[in-house]
Design a protein around this motif. Structure first.
Motif, PDB file in Angstrom:
ATOM      1  N   LEU A   1      61.382  18.908  61.059  1.00 54.92           N
ATOM      2  CA  LEU A   1      61.913  19.506  60.821  1.00 54.92           C
ATOM      3  C   LEU A   1      63.242  19.999  59.803  1.00 54.92           C
ATOM      4  N   GLY A   2      63.963  18.958  59.765  1.00 51.82           N
ATOM      5  CA  GLY A   2      65.117  19.091  58.863  1.00 51.82           C
ATOM      6  C   GLY A   2      64.856  19.012  57.667  1.00 51.82           C
ATOM      7  N   LYS A   3      63.909  17.917  56.873  1.00 51.57           N
ATOM      8  CA  LYS A   3      62.808  17.959  55.589  1.00 51.57           C
ATOM      9  C   LYS A   3      62.670  19.415  55.722  1.00 51.57           C
ATOM     10  N   ARG A   4      61.994  20.244  56.290  1.00 51.75           N
ATOM     11  CA  ARG A   4      61.320  21.649  56.058  1.00 51.75           C
ATOM     12  C   ARG A   4      62.505  22.368  55.946  1.00 51.75           C
ATOM     13  N   ALA A   5      63.266  22.592  57.017  1.00 46.42           N
ATOM     14  CA  ALA A   5      64.171  23.414  57.182  1.00 46.42           C
ATOM     15  C   ALA A   5      65.500  23.169  55.447  1.00 46.42           C
ATOM     16  N   ALA A   6      65.209  22.293  55.533  1.00 48.35           N
ATOM     17  CA  ALA A   6      66.433  21.672  53.574  1.00 48.35           C
ATOM     18  C   ALA A   6      65.801  22.218  52.452  1.00 48.35           C
ATOM     19  N   LYS A   7      64.340  22.237  52.979  1.00 45.98           N
ATOM     20  CA  LYS A   7      63.467  22.485  52.061  1.00 45.98           C
ATOM     21  C   LYS A   7      63.468  24.639  51.853  1.00 45.98           C
ATOM     22  N   GLU A   8      63.582  24.913  52.252  1.00 46.61           N
ATOM     23  CA  GLU A   8      63.689  26.285  52.826  1.00 46.61           C
ATOM     24  C   GLU A   8      64.834  26.709  52.121  1.00 46.61           C
ATOM     25  N   MET A   9      65.467  26.517  52.640  1.00 51.33           N
ATOM     26  CA  MET A   9      67.341  26.252  51.987  1.00 51.33           C
ATOM     27  C   MET A   9      67.082  26.124  50.434  1.00 51.33           C
ATOM     28  N   SER A  10      66.479  25.657  50.510  1.00 53.56           N
ATOM     29  CA  SER A  10      66.824  24.776  48.800  1.00 53.56           C
ATOM     30  C   SER A  10      66.135  26.149  47.559  1.00 53.56           C
ATOM     31  N   LYS A  11      64.980  26.470  48.496  1.00 55.09           N
ATOM     32  CA  LYS A  11      64.453  27.470  48.555  1.00 55.09           C
ATOM     33  C   LYS A  11      64.686  29.246  47.679  1.00 55.09           C
ATOM     34  N   ASN A  12      65.524  29.001  48.696  1.00 55.80           N
ATOM     35  CA  ASN A  12      66.155  30.188  49.094  1.00 55.80           C
ATOM     36  C   ASN A  12      67.595  30.197  49.385  1.00 55.80           C
ATOM     37  N   PRO A  13      68.745  29.734  48.796  1.00 58.77           N
ATOM     38  CA  PRO A  13      69.955  29.504  49.597  1.00 58.77           C
ATOM     39  C   PRO A  13      70.827  30.714  49.910  1.00 58.77           C
ATOM     40  N   GLU A  14      69.614  31.682  49.641  1.00 58.32           N
ATOM     41  CA  GLU A  14      70.842  32.985  50.947  1.00 58.32           C
ATOM     42  C   GLU A  14      69.633  33.042  52.157  1.00 58.32           C
ATOM     43  N   ASN A  15      68.902  32.477  52.004  1.00 58.73           N
ATOM     44  CA  ASN A  15      68.216  31.986  53.566  1.00 58.73           C
ATOM     45  C   ASN A  15      69.075  32.365  54.428  1.00 58.73           C
ATOM     46  N   THR A  16      68.682  32.952  56.120  1.00 58.69           N
ATOM     47  CA  THR A  16      69.627  33.012  56.727  1.00 58.69           C
ATOM     48  C   THR A  16      69.258  33.056  58.339  1.00 58.69           C
ATOM     49  N   VAL A  17      68.063  32.028  58.108  1.00 54.18           N
ATOM     50  CA  VAL A  17      67.430  31.859  59.301  1.00 54.18           C
ATOM     51  C   VAL A  17      67.925  30.806  59.931  1.00 54.18           C
ATOM     52  N   LEU A  18      67.850  30.538  61.321  1.00 55.99           N
ATOM     53  CA  LEU A  18      68.558  29.124  61.887  1.00 55.99           C
ATOM     54  C   LEU A  18      67.128  28.866  62.466  1.00 55.99           C
ATOM     55  N   THR A  19      67.227  27.155  62.774  1.00 58.64           N
ATOM     56  CA  THR A  19      66.402  26.510  63.324  1.00 58.64           C
ATOM     57  C   THR A  19      66.992  25.795  63.928  1.00 58.64           C
ATOM     58  N   ALA A  20      66.080  25.855  65.366  1.00 56.45           N
ATOM     59  CA  ALA A  20      66.224  25.113  66.362  1.00 56.45           C
ATOM     60  C   ALA A  20      65.421  24.113  67.615  1.00 56.45           C
ATOM     61  N   VAL A  21      65.572  23.007  67.918  1.00 53.76           N
ATOM     62  CA  VAL A  21      64.667  22.588  68.783  1.00 53.76           C
ATOM     63  C   VAL A  21      64.915  22.428  69.995  1.00 53.76           C
ATOM     64  N   LEU A  22      63.724  23.306  70.792  1.00 53.76           N
ATOM     65  CA  LEU A  22      63.987  22.586  72.572  1.00 53.76           C
ATOM     66  C   LEU A  22      63.076  22.940  73.084  1.00 53.76           C
ATOM     67  N   GLY A  23      63.400  21.982  74.548  1.00 48.71           N
ATOM     68  CA  GLY A  23      62.234  21.554  75.122  1.00 48.71           C
ATOM     69  C   GLY A  23      62.891  20.389  75.813  1.00 48.71           C
TER      70      GLY A  23
END
Length: 459
Positions: free
Chosen positions: A312-334
């Motif tokens: 999940l961390g790799k996915r979130a970092a990849k999304e952020m690198s593609k779009n540094p202005e990305n405002t999406v928050l990533t969370a894991v719960l359960g």
């Protein structure tokens, strides 16, 4: 708010149906008052989103009669209605109870669910998100999280080889491995069977007999030479006698490896939602349990959590690198089956950029006994600047419903024939053995956006 259609229809005084109706009305009143007092007071709910996670014990199973009346479902609906999004674990393949719960919650509620995870470790469970469409919006992004080759979870207790189809062990002469070993077992119909593997140490000079079709695999990347004047051929140096080392593997024919784990025991489910200005990717999980007292199985649990946060961390970092202005928050719960805030399982969760807010870390426990930190909510790089969007916790806690319904004082009403210990178990199959956990986040960033617009330079 939930709809309680069955409460309006009265029955003859003293009849079982009327006793049930009156008891449920009383329980709902207590529960509603407790929920009003439990959640933050004075919060402008138009500017926040409340996210919950709840492992509902064997939801859809029939043990102890299942949720055999509307009473437990009414209580569960009353609790869930206080969330905007809730991740549910242990929803079984039979979704009859879940659909009944959804009908009580009302037409504003919708859900997304996975298929059941195959295999014994999957336990026939689904991952489910229920959400209030008047409060949040599904962003049309959802998927089950799987691991790429090379990152799959291998069993901490070792992989097994099937001793069949020509593969066998040959013990030294005179060796007999029969005996008494420590292990759990089940007895059914007079037959005793193992409830776990028994590992028996092998003596020296034990040989593995291989069938026809087995091969020595020289691994990719091993240094070789090319015969002069040839194409598509190499010269490989194979040691005489004992063969071992990183350049060699043994290839078996057919399905020889009995791989206990390649993916997660129960596949995590990632869904993207939007509440107000806040966009959030939520991954719900139910991590492998095994046994709290078995170090090997605890290590397996830790591996699953570490693999999850890495992916999940790799996915979130990849999304952020593609779009540094990305405002999406990533969370894991359960349900992570974490023992405590200090345990290695929590360290695995708080890796790869994930953090559990202090408001959640300070909760003593999320099981009914409140002595285990099984359930958690973690966020990826919450302090990262995401434009005008901010990570701001407005509140977090667990709600102990057994203080208000199915209380110990009511044992004589529900199950007078049971001991207190047996009653405590029985009531977890009406509600759950986990308490619902929640976090409330700011979702309105209008002021920050207006301020950012005011600071922008004219073209």
């Amino acid at each position: 708010m939930p709809t309680y259609a069955s409460l309006s229809q009265s029955h003859p005084a003293g009849s079982p149906k009327e006793v049930l109706r009156k008891r449920t009305i009383t329980g709902l009143r207590r529960l509603r008052a407790a929920l009003r007092a439990h959640f933050p007071q004075g919060t402008d709910r138009m500017g926040t989103v409340r996210i919950g996670t709840w492992n509902i014990r064997e939801f859809g199973n029939t043990k102890y009669g299942g949720r055999d009346t509307y009473e437990p479902l009414y209580y569960m609906a009353e609790i869930i209605s206080n969330f905007d999004i809730v991740a549910l674990q242990e929803v079984r393949d039979n979704m009859r109870e879940f659909h009944a719960l959804l009908a009580i919650l009302g037409p504003a509620w919708d859900y997304l669910a996975t298929d059941v995870t195959d295999g014994g470790a999957g336990n026939g469970e689904r991952m489910v998100f229920a959400f209030n469409r008047n409060r949040v919006r599904f962003r049309n992004i959802a998927g089950e999280l799987t691991l790429p080759d090379g990152k799959k979870i291998l069993a901490s207790f070792g992989e097994r080889i099937r001793l069949e189809n020509g593969i066998s062990l040959e013990l030294p002469d005179g060796v007999d491995l029969s005996g008494v070993y420590r292990a759990r077992s089940d007895k059914k119909g007079g037959v005793v069977k193992l409830a776990e593997d028994v590992d028996i140490a092998l003596p020296a000079d034990t040989y593995l007999k291989l069938p026809e079709g087995s091969a020595l695999a020289v691994t990719r990347g091993t240094e070789v030479t090319r015969p002069p004047g040839t194409r598509g051929r190499v010269t490989v140096q194979v040691p005489e006698g004992k063969i071992c080392g990183e350049d060699f593997r043994l290839r078996f024919p057919g399905q020889a490896l009995d791989q206990s784990f390649k993916q997660f025991a129960r596949t995590p489910y990632l869904v993207s939602f939007q509440a107000g200005w806040l966009k959030i990717d939520l991954a719900t999980v139910h991590i492998y349990f095994g046994d709290n007292e078995d170090e090997k199985l605890l290590a397996q649990r830790q591996r699953e959590i570490a693999s999850l946060t890495a992916a999940l961390g790799k996915r979130a970092a990849k999304e952020m690198s593609k779009n540094p202005e990305n405002t999406v928050l990533t969370a894991v719960l359960g349900d992570f089956n974490i023992l405590s805030a200090e345990h290695e399982t929590m360290q695995a969760l708080e890796a790869n950029g994930f953090e559990v807010p202090q408001e959640i870390r300070s909760i003593p426990g999320s099981n009914v006994a409140k002595d285990k930190a099984y359930d958690q909510i973690a966020f990826w790089e919450p302090a990262r600047v995401r434009g005008y969007t901010r990570f701001e916790v407005r509140g977090a806690n667990v709600f102990d419903f057994f203080d208000h319904v199915y209380t110990l004082a009511e044992r004589s009403i529900y199950q007078p024939q049971r001991s207190e210990g047996s009653y405590k178990t029985w009531r977890t199959y009406k509600m759950s053995d986990h308490l619902p956990m929640w976090v409330e986040l700011t979702s309105d960033f209008s002021d920050a956006y207006i301020d950012a617009c005011d600071l922008s330079e004219p073209r």
